[in-house]
Enzyme design. Structure first.
Site: not given
Lengths: 409, 370, 370, 409
Positions: A118, A121, A236, A378
Site C-alpha cells: 500500500q 504515505s 490500518e 498528537e
C-alpha cells in the site's frame, strides 16, 4: 456489498469438509490448497460467489478455519507478507477492479502468489496524508507517475501496489487524488529498504521515475482516490490500535514481570527497589486496563452500544508501551547498556526474541514508533477531542485552497 | 555562587564548538563510531595537540592545561552536543581524576604527561558483574605476590576498556579499596567490547587471570574514589546538557520548517508546548550541571550533593528531550539515517552509566537528610 | 467477564441520574453540605423510599432491594457525578457490608431492615490516631465486663460518625479483630466532626471512655473485614469515576463555549489534548471500577486485586480530572462560586480515604507477586 | 525618562541622614515620615526632583533603605496594600498624569494614604486581556463607563483605580482601548469580594454602572490604552514569576522537608516510604533548580548577557509548586483529610501559617491558581515557544478585525 444470504454454520462446515475431501492440506502445498479453497468460495466467504466467497456473513470465515483445523494437523493461514493484499487489497479490488483483474488477481492474492503493498504515505505528507505530492499525469491511455512513497511494508516482495497519486493539483487536496493499481515490476519503480532505529528495515521507500500505468488500472474515477483510500487507512488504524492480550497478565506485562522477578537484587537498594516496584505495579494496572477496556469495547460493540471506550486504545497503548519498555531497560540497569542483537542493517520482519532481555531491549527501541505509526499521538488526540468529545476544530489554512497553493515543506 | 562563565571561558567554548563543528559533524560521528576502537585516532591527536583537550584538567606541572572543572564542563557540554566519539570521559575525566585523587606521585608523574599529550589512553575499572555502580559492591581482592600484585576476576562496563593503554583497577586489599595499574597488554588480561546500546561510546568487559598489577595508592581510597565518581557524573551531566540542547535545537528547527496541513508543525500547540517544556527542562538541566561543575571547582564540600542532583536531573532531561525529538520528527525521527536515534541511545546509556536517576535521587536524599 | 450492563441496569442508572438531577443539583449540594449533619434528611428519606437506594444491597429477606454490586456501582457513580451529600458510603456500603460479612444473625435481623428503610444511619469505625488504613494498625482492645463489653480509646476518620445512630467498632479481643455495636448516644462516647477538606462528606473523631458495646461477631474477622474494606473501595472507585466524568463533561462544555482570541478555547490543542487525555483516563477508570464491581459481584476470588487496582487508578484519575477542570476554567475555576473546587476537594479526599494510590499499588504488587 | 544624573552612594547616604535629622521614624508615624522622605526626593530616587526623586539611578533606592535601617530600629517599608500604587501606579502617573495630579497624588501614594488598584482583567477577557469589553463612551468632558472587572487586588481598599476600557469597538482590539484613572469613590462603582477555593477573597470584582470619569483623567491619548497598560502587565508577570528563595533549602521545600521529617512513621509501609522519599527528593531537586536558575538569570542579566534562563521560572514554578503541596498533603495522609482553617468566606490577605501542617493544606489549595494567575501556563508555553524559541504563531482569527466583529463568549 448488499445483503448477505443466510447460510447455517452446519452448511459452512459441510462445504469445508467437502473441500477437504477434494484436497487435504496435509497432502498439498499452501498455494495449491488455498487456490482450491478460493475456488470453493471459502476464501473470503463474504465475497460474492465466483470471487472466493459465497456471499454469506463474514462471521463464517472463522468457522471455515475452525473446521479445517479440526481435520488437519496442517493449517495454511494467511501468509504474513500477504496480509495487506488479503485484508486491504482484495476488498478494494473487488469493489473497483475490472472483471478481468478480479478474476485473475483475487485467487493469486489469497494463495499468496502475489504480495500487495500500500503506497499512500510520503516524506512530505505524514500526518497530512492527503497532502501527498506524487504526481500522475495522463498521457494517452496511460498515466505517468513521478514521486516518492515511504513506510511501504513488503514493497520489496510485492507484485502489486495500491498507489494514490495526485492527478489534479489545481483543486483542494482531497479532490485531486486518484487511486491506481501498480505493477511493481514496471520500469522506473525503485524499492529501497528504509532502516530504522533498530537497524531493521520493516519498511521501504519507493521511488517512481516516469512509471507508466495503464488507465484501466485506475480504481474508482479520476479525483476519487481519497475516497477509495480512506477505507484502507481506517482498517490500518484499527489493526495497529490493537487490543492487547486477552489473557490476564499476558503480553508485554508478562515480559516485564519476568524481568522484574529475575532482576539482579544487589543492583538496587531497598529504596530503589520500592520505587521500581511501584513503577511496575503502575504498568501492571495500565496494561490490565488496556486489556479490559478492549474487552469492554468489544462487548459494547457486540451489544450494539459502542462508546468512547473503543477509541482510546491506540493513544493509550502507545504511551503505556513506551513506558513499559523503558521500565524494562531500567530494571536491567547496567545490562541495559549492552545491545546484544547488534545494529547490522537488515531487512527482516523478525523480532529478536531469543531471550526476554534481548526482546525487551529491542522493544525499548521499537516502541518509540508506537506514538507515530498509524497516526501520531498528537493526531489521535485531535481525533478524540474533535470526533469523540465534540470540541471545535482549529482554523484551517488549507481548506478550499488549490493543493498547489498550500504551503508545504 | 555566581553561575556565569568568564569571557575567557566563553572563548574556550567558542573554540571547542568550532573545532567539533569542523571535525565531528554527523558524517564524521557515523564514521568514527564504526571504527573498531570507536574513535578516530587522528581526531584524538588533534583534540590533544591543537586545543589541549586531553590534558585539560591535568596540572601544568604534569604537562596539562591546568584548567578546572568549569572548563571541563564546557568541553563535555560541547562534545555532548555533537556526540563526539573519543575516549575523553575515560581518560581525561575519570582516569585523570582517579590519578589526581588516588595515585602516588610516581604514578602521577609517569602517566599524567602522556595522558595530557593524548598518547596514553587510560580508564577506570571498578564495576563488577552485578552491574552495580556502588563502590561497596567491589569484591575483587588483590593478591600480593613477591613485590607486586595479582588480580583475578572480572570488571564490566569499563569505558573504552579495549582501547585503553592503561587500566586503573579498583580492588580490595587488607587496607580497603585500593587502586591498581594494569597495562593494556598485561598477561592474563582478556578484553572484549560490549555490543553497546549507544553506538558512540565503547564499553568493555575485562577478565583478569593472575594479571600482574601495580598498586598506585596508599591506604583505603573509598572517599577519594567517591569524589572521583562524583566528578565523573558531573562531567557526564554536562555532556547530557549538551546532548539535550542539541535535541531541542533539532526539534525546534524541524518544527519551524516542516509543514503539514499548510502550516509549520511548530505553530501547533501540541508541538510548540512540547518544545517549551523541553526548554524549561534544558535550562534547569544547565543550571544543575553548571552548579555541579562550579561546586567541583569552588565548593568541594558541596560536590557530592551537587553531583547527584545534576546526574539525577540531567539524565531524565536528556532522555526526555531525545525522545521528544524523535516524536516531533515523526517517522523520519525513527529512521537510521536521521541522527535522532543516536542521541536517543546516548541519552539512555548516559542515564544508566554511573547510576541512574533514581539511584542519584536516593543518594541525594541521604545527603540532605530526607 | 463481560463488562457491560443489562438493560435493567441501564434503566436503574437512568432513574438514579434523573433523581439526583432533580434533587441534588449544585444549589442543593451547597445547601446540604452546610447543614450540621452534612446531608438533607428529606432527601435521604426519599432516596430510601422512592428508589430504594438505602437498602440497595440489603437482601430482600431483610427488607432491602437485594441488588448486587453492579447496581451499587451504578448508584455510587451517579452520586459521585453530582457530589450528592448523603451518608450513603457509611451506612449503605461500609456498614451494610460489615453487617453482611461479620455480624451474627440477630444483629443482621435487628439492623439491616432499618438501614434499608433509611431510618438507621450506621457506620464503621476502625482507623485510629495514626491515620493508617491497614487493619493491622487497629490497637483498641475491648474489655469484657459482666455479660457485655467496654471500649476505651479513639477512632478517627469515621464516615458520618456524628450523624450515625449505630457505630460498628473494630477492636481486638483475645480471638483477634472483632466487631462491636455501639449506639450513637452511648455513655462515654464523645463525637466531634473533623473540619474536612472535602465539604461534601463528613468525617468524625470518636472518643470512647468505658463505652458499653455489644460484640456482634464471633471469632477473628480479619479476613471478613479485608473484604469489607475492599468492597468499600470498590464503591468509592465507582464514585470517583462519576466525579471524574463530571469534571470532564464540565471542562468540555466550557472549552466549547468559552471564547478567547475569537476562538473557543477547546479549539486550541493545549486544551483539546488535555481533554483527550482526560477522556482516555476516564475510560480506563470506568473499566477499572466496573471490573472491580463485576468482580465483587461475580468473582469474589478476584476482589482484593480488582479493588486495589481500581482504587489506585481511579484516585489518580479523579484528582487529575478535577485539577485539569480548574485549569481549563482558568480564574473562574478557582472561585468559590464555581463548583470546580467542590470536585477538586472531593477528589483529593476520596483519594486519601481508605488508602491512597501508592498504598493500593503496593497492595496490588503484593497480590500479583511483584 | 532620560539619563540619570550621577550621585555617589555617599551623597545618598548623607541626604538620607539629613532626612533622619529632620524627622526620625522612631518618633513619627509612617505617613508623616514617608511624606518627608518623599519631599526629600528619597521616595523613588530615580524619579525627577520635585516628584519624590532625585533623578539618580534606581539602584540607589536600596541605599536609602539601608541607611535608614542603620539609624533607626523602626523602618517604614512600603505598606503591603500600597504595592500596586507604589510599583505600578506611580510610574504610570509620572509619565501620563497631569501636573496637578502628579503633585497631589504621588506623595499620597508613597505615604500609603491612597491605595491604588489595577483594573484590566474581565470575566470574558482572561488570557485575551486586550479583548476586554468594559465600555467608556464620551459625553462632553466626561466618559461614561459600564462593564465589569475581575481579579482586582485591594479594590475594596483603593482610592484610585487604573482602568482600561474600550472607547472604540470598531477597530481591532488593541487599538480601541483607553486608559483612565478612576476615583473608586465615584457613584456607580461597586466593589464585591471574589471568594476563592480557599474561602478567602484576595481579589474583587468591580462593577461599573454609568460611572463618570473626567476626560482629563485619561492617561495617554484615546486609543493608546493598551500601550499604557502593557508596561504594568509586564511588571506584574515578573513579580509573580518570582525567583524563589535565595537560600539553599529555603522556602517551600523547607516546609515539605519539615512535614517529611515529622511524618507519622507507622502510616506508611517501608515501600510507600521509599516511593514518597523519591518524590520529596525530586522536589528538592526541582526547587533547588528553581532557586539556582533564578540566580543564574540574575547573574546573566547583571553581566549584560540574559538568556532563556530568565523566562522559564513562571512556568516551572507553577508546576513545581502544585506538585510540592500535593506531595505535602500526601505525606500528611489521613491528616490531609481535615482542613482546620475552615472555609468561612473572609476578605483577608493572610495565609494561615499557624502550623506547617495548616500552611501546607492552605497552599495545597492556593497553589492551584499558580498556573492561572499572571498568565496561564498555556499562555506561558506559547510565549516561550514563540518569543524564546522563535516557533511560528498560530493562524489568528481576531487580527485586523474590528473588536465588535470578533466572536466572544
Amino acid at each position: 456489498m448488499s445483503e448477505y444470504r443466510s447460510m447455517s454454520e452446519d452448511e459452512v462446515r459441510e462445504r469445508t469438509r467437502a473441500l477437504l475431501e477434494k484436497i487435504h492440506p496435509e497432502k498439498s502445498d499452501s498455494v495449491t490448497f488455498r487456490r482450491a479453497q478460493y475456488d470453493e468460495g471459502l476464501a473470503w466467504i463474504h465475497f460474492p460467489e465466483g470471487y472466493g466467497g459465497l456471499n454469506v456473513s463474514p462471521k463464517m470465515n472463522v468457522v471455515v478455519l475452525d473446521e479445517i483445523s479440526k481435520h488437519s494437523s496442517v493449517v495454511y493461514n494467511d501468509p504474513p507478507a500477504g496480509l495487506i493484499g488479503i485484508g486491504m487489497g482484495a476488498p478494494v479490488l473487488l469493489t473497483y477492479g475490472s472483471e478481468e483483474l478480479k478474476k485473475t488477481l483475487l485467487p493469486r492474492i489469497f494463495s499468496g502468489e502475489d504480495i500487495w503493498c500500500q503506497m499512500f504515505s510520503e516524506p512530505s505528507a505524514g500526518s497530512d496524508v492527503a497532502g501527498l505530492a506524487t504526481r500522475a499525469v495522463r498521457d494517452g491511455d496511460e498515466w505517468v507517475v513521478n514521486g516518492q512513497k515511504v513506510w511501504t511494508t513488503v514493497a520489496h516482495l510485492s507484485k502489486w501496489g495500491m498507489l494514490v497519486a495526485r492527478t489534479n493539483p489545481d483543486v483542494p487536496k482531497h479532490d485531486g487524488l486518484s487511486y491506481f493499481l501498480l505493477d511493481m515490476e514496471s520500469p522506473g519503480v525503485d524499492v529501497r529498504p528504509l532502516y530504522q532505529i533498530t537497524g531493521e528495515a520493516e519498511f521501504n521507500e519507493v521511488f517512481f521515475n516516469d512509471v507508466r500505468i495503464p488507465h484501466e488500472y485506475m480504481f474508482g474515477k479520476e479525483g476519487q482516490g481519497w475516497r477509495v483510500a480512506i477505507t484502507t487507512l481506517m482498517n490500518e488504524r484499527v489493526a495497529i490500535g490493537g487490543a492487547g492480550p486477552r489473557k490476564k497478565g499476558g503480553g508485554s506485562i508478562s515480559q516485564l514481570m519476568k524481568l522484574w522477578s529475575e532482576r539482579e537484587k544487589q543492583n538496587l537498594s531497598p529504596g530503589q527497589e520500592a520505587v521500581m516496584r511501584d513503577r511496575v505495579s503502575r504498568l501492571y494496572i495500565e496494561t490490565e486496563l488496556l486489556r479490559l477496556t478492549a474487552q469492554r469495547a468489544r462487548a459494547a460493540q457486540k451489544a450494539g452500544n459502542p462508546g468512547p471506550e473503543g477509541s482510546v486504545a491506540k493513544l493509550a497503548q502507545a504511551d503505556i508501551n513506551k513506558r513499559l519498555w523503558e521500565t524494562a531497560v531500567d530494571i536491567l540497569g547496567s545490562k541495559g547498556l549492552s545491545f546484544e542483537a547488534g545494529y547490522e542493517l537488515r531487512q527482516s520482519a523478525g523480532v529478536d526474541a531469543s531471550s526476554t532481555e534481548a526482546f525487551a531491549k529491542y522493544q525499548f527501541l521499537r516502541s518509540r514508533a508506537n506514538s507515530i505509526e498509524g497516526g501520531t499521538s498528537e493526531i489521535m488526540r485531535n481525533i478524540l477531542g474533535e470526533r469523540v468529545l465534540g470540541l471545535p476544530g482549529e482554523p484551517r489554512v488549507d481548506k478550499d485552497v488549490a493543493w498547489k497553493d498550500v504551503p508545504r515543506s | 555562587m555566581n553561575l556565569t562563565f568568564t569571557e575567557e571561558q566563553d572563548e574556550l567554548r567558542a573554540t571547542v564548538r568550532q573545532f567539533f563543528a569542523d571535525k565531528s559533524d554527523e558524517q564524521a560521528v557515523r564514521a568514527h563510531m564504526n571504527l573498531p576502537s570507536g574513535y578516530d585516532g587522528d581526531l584524538w591527536t588533534q583534540m590533544a595537540e591543537q586545543i589541549g583537550l586531553a590534558g585539560l584538567i591535568v596540572p601544568e606541572e604534569h604537562g596539562g592545561a591546568g584548567f578546572g572543572y568549569k572548563e571541563l564542563c564546557i568541553v563535555m557540554e560541547e562534545m555532548g552536543r555533537v556526540l563526539a566519539c573519543a575516549p575523553y570521559l575515560a581518560t581525561s575525566v575519570t582516569a585523570t581524576n582517579a590519578l589526581l585523587q588516588c595515585a602516588d606521585e610516581a604514578t602521577r608523574n609517569s602517566l599524567l604527561p602522556s595522558i595530557a599529550t593524548g598518547e596514553t589512553i587510560a580508564t577506570l575499572a571498578y564495576v563488577e558483574s552485578s552491574g552495580c555502580w556502588d563502590l561497596s559492591e567491589v569484591n575483587m581482592r588483590a593478591q600480593s605476590k613477591d613485590d607486586g600484585w595479582l588480580l583475578d576476576g572480572e570488571k564490566g562496563w569499563v569505558l573504552d576498556g579495549v582501547a585503553a593503554d592503561v587500566i586503573l583497577v579498583v580492588a580490595r586489599t587488607e587496607t580497603g579499596l585500593e587502586v591498581f595499574r594494569v597495562e593494556g597488554d598485561a598477561e592474563g588480561l582478556t578484553r572484549s567490547d560490549l555490543p553497546t546500546l549507544d553506538l558512540t561510546r565503547k564499553l568493555a568487559k575485562l577478565s583478569f587471570a593472575s594479571t600482574p598489577a601495580t598498586k598506585i595508592s596508599e591506604g583505603d581510597q573509598s572517599e577519594a574514589l567517591e569524589r572521583v565518581l562524583a566528578l565523573t557524573v558531573v562531567a557526564l551531566a554536562a555532556e547530557q546538557v549538551g546532548g539535550a540542547q542539541a535535541c531541542l535545537d533539532m526539534a525546534v528547527e524541524y518544527a519551524s520548517t516542516r509543514l503539514q496541513f499548510g502550516r509549520p508543525i511548530g505553530s501547533y500547540q501540541a508541538i510548540k508546548h512540547k518544545c517549551a517544556d523541553m526548554l524549561v527542562e534544558v535550562e534547569f538541566a544547565k543550571t544543575a550541571a553548571y552548579h555541579a561543575c562550579f561546586s567541583a571547582a569552588d565548593e568541594p564540600g558541596e560536590l557530592l550533593e551537587a553531583a547527584s542532583l545534576a546526574k539525577a536531573y540531567c539524565s531524565e532531561v536528556y532522555f526526555h528531550a531525545a525522545a521528544e525529538n524523535i516524536q516531533i520528527h515523526g517517522g523520519m525521527g525513527f529512521t537510521w539515517e536521521h541522527p535522532a536515534h543516536l542521541y536517543f541511545k546516548r541519552a539512555k546509556a548516559s542515564a544508566l552509566l554511573f547510576g541512574d536517576a533514581a539511584h542519584h535521587r536516593e543518594a541525594l536524599a541521604t545527603i540532605v537528610g530526607l
